[in-house]
Write an enzyme that holds these catalytic residues in place. Structure first.
Site, PDB file in Angstrom:
ATOM      1  N   ASP A  22       0.914  -1.228  -0.169  1.00  0.00           N
ATOM      2  CA  ASP A  22       0.077   0.089  -0.098  1.00  0.00           C
ATOM      3  C   ASP A  22       0.976   1.146  -0.128  1.00  0.00           C
ATOM      4  OD1 ASP A  22      -2.258   1.709   0.371  1.00  0.00           O
ATOM      5  OD2 ASP A  22      -1.839   1.796   2.391  1.00  0.00           O
ATOM      6  N   SER A  23       0.283   2.387  -0.081  1.00  0.00           N
ATOM      7  CA  SER A  23       1.167   3.612  -0.034  1.00  0.00           C
ATOM      8  C   SER A  23       1.533   3.758   1.232  1.00  0.00           C
ATOM      9  CB  SER A  23       0.227   4.632  -0.631  1.00  0.00           C
ATOM     10  OG  SER A  23      -0.814   4.872   0.440  1.00  0.00           O
ATOM     11  N   CYS A  85      -4.389  -1.270  -1.743  1.00  0.00           N
ATOM     12  CA  CYS A  85      -4.515   0.409  -2.209  1.00  0.00           C
ATOM     13  C   CYS A  85      -5.428   0.599  -3.187  1.00  0.00           C
ATOM     14  CB  CYS A  85      -2.924   0.739  -2.325  1.00  0.00           C
ATOM     15  SG  CYS A  85      -3.160   2.488  -2.728  1.00  0.00           S
ATOM     16  N   GLU A 163      -1.227   8.199   8.762  1.00  0.00           N
ATOM     17  CA  GLU A 163      -0.065   8.009   8.666  1.00  0.00           C
ATOM     18  C   GLU A 163       0.862   8.559   9.732  1.00  0.00           C
ATOM     19  OE1 GLU A 163       2.239   5.980   6.346  1.00  0.00           O
ATOM     20  OE2 GLU A 163       0.283   5.283   5.924  1.00  0.00           O
ATOM     21  N   CYS A 195     -11.018   3.641   0.515  1.00  0.00           N
ATOM     22  CA  CYS A 195      -9.280   3.682   0.667  1.00  0.00           C
ATOM     23  C   CYS A 195      -8.865   2.663   1.857  1.00  0.00           C
ATOM     24  CB  CYS A 195      -9.096   5.233   0.757  1.00  0.00           C
ATOM     25  SG  CYS A 195      -7.482   5.467   1.592  1.00  0.00           S
ATOM     26  N   HIS A 197      -6.987   3.012   4.055  1.00  0.00           N
ATOM     27  CA  HIS A 197      -6.464   3.464   5.369  1.00  0.00           C
ATOM     28  C   HIS A 197      -7.858   3.894   6.247  1.00  0.00           C
ATOM     29  CE1 HIS A 197      -2.751   4.573   3.610  1.00  0.00           C
ATOM     30  NE2 HIS A 197      -2.211   4.953   4.528  1.00  0.00           N
TER      31      HIS A 197
HETATM   32  N1  DGL Z   1      -4.596   3.387   1.095  1.00  0.00           N
HETATM   33  C1  DGL Z   1      -4.511   3.993  -0.038  1.00  0.00           C
HETATM   34  C2  DGL Z   1      -5.733   3.596  -0.737  1.00  0.00           C
HETATM   35  O1  DGL Z   1      -6.614   2.762  -0.518  1.00  0.00           O
HETATM   36  C3  DGL Z   1      -4.382   5.478   0.269  1.00  0.00           C
HETATM   37  C4  DGL Z   1      -3.956   6.330  -0.781  1.00  0.00           C
HETATM   38  C5  DGL Z   1      -2.961   7.514  -0.432  1.00  0.00           C
HETATM   39  O2  DGL Z   1      -1.960   7.159   0.049  1.00  0.00           O
HETATM   40  O3  DGL Z   1      -3.609   8.454  -0.564  1.00  0.00           O
HETATM   41  O4  DGL Z   1      -6.517   4.493  -1.620  1.00  0.00           O
END
Ligand code: DGL
Length: 281
Positions: A22-23, A85, A163, A195, A197
């Site tokens: 993921d990011s 992600c 984060e 998302c 997160h």
């Molecule tokens: N967890 C990512 C998603 O599902 C987050 C995206 C981000 O880093 O902006 O979209």
């Protein structure tokens, strides 16, 4: 864009690990469901926190980072990749599938269950700006917008708070309220967390939305889909013992270790991911 050599592992072996990325830490909400669904699999998780958020970056940068991280997971011996992600899925899943000859499982916001659960006929989707702007999301929305009114809400700033480990504060709560309350005011009784997160702040979202509001996310469905793909391709682990979980982050090592340990609810050691895009070298 830099030309990556297509990665073609000679032999995928069922006891090899599954790579998940993921990011940042958001994909842990998916990893949790994968661990539940597949207790004997070895799992490798990459949080690309040094490059988060992806959600407001140009599509080609998200694709570059996704290629670099996926290649790194393949180099560690991953037999399958889970793009945990939604933003990377929208920007890069199709490219990843053309570059890597191994199962790639990606996210899809849980609109399908949401439209079948709504009683008011109005569903709100919370996601990043990039996810909501992607062709993939537009196509998904097109499949369901006859069955329900689908409202969308980008949530700038929320990934950054998560984060930073700011999961319970008044200001995070106020930010979520700014995004959720307008959806409720327009009649939404079902919210899709588009998302990965956002499930990490699900208790706050539920508290703000109220108990009557249904919240849907895709973590369980992705874990089941992964099991299905591995079974079909005879890649399920044959191990009898529990699999291990290994973590890497491109963010600050101490911060990453503390945050992942909190979210994973056990002590972890987090390796430093230094893999860079050619444009960064
Ligand atoms: N967890 C990512 C998603 O599902 C987050 C995206 C981000 O880093 O902006 O979209």
């Amino acid at each position: 864009m830099y030309e990556y050599l297509p990665s073609r592992p000679d032999r995928l072996i069922c006891d090899d690990p599954i790579g998940v990325f993921d990011s940042g830490v958001g994909g842990l909400s998916v990893l949790r469901e994968i661990r539940r669904e597949l207790p004997t699999e070895h799992l490798l998780y990459v949080a690309d926190s040094g490059h988060a958020p992806y959600g407001d970056k140009p599509r080609d940068i998200i694709t570059e980072r996704s290629l670099v991280v996926a290649q790194w997971l393949v180099d560690q011996g991953a037999k399958a990749i889970v793009v945990a992600c939604n933003t990377a899925t929208g920007a890069a899943a199709a490219t990843l599938r053309t570059r890597f000859e191994l199962p790639i499982i990606a996210m899809e916001p849980a609109l399908k269950p949401a439209v079948s659960l709504t009683r008011s006929g109005v569903v709100g989707v919370l996601a990043t700006s990039q996810t909501l702007a992607s062709d993939k999301f537009e196509a998904l929305r097109g499949r369901f917008d006859k069955q329900a009114r689908v409202l969308v809400q980008p949530c700038p700033g929320l990934v950054e708070r998560i984060e930073a480990g700011d999961l319970h504060s008044e200001s995070t709560s106020a930010l979520i309220a700014d995004y959720v309350l307008p959806l409720l005011a327009q009649g939404a009784d079902t919210l899709v967390l588009g998302c990965t997160h956002y499930p990490l702040v699900r208790p706050l979202i539920q508290q703000i939305a109220g108990d009557q509001v249904i919240i849907a996310d895709a973590g369980v469905a992705v874990a089941r889909q992964l099991r299905h793909r591995l079974t079909r391709q005879r890649l399920l682990s044959t191990r009898n013992a529990s699999g291990h979980d290994r973590f890497w982050s491109s963010g600050h090592p101490d911060k990453a270790t503390a945050l992942i340990a909190t979210l994973w609810e056990r002590p972890v050691s987090v390796g430093q991911l230094t893999a860079m895009c050619p444009c960064e070298q």
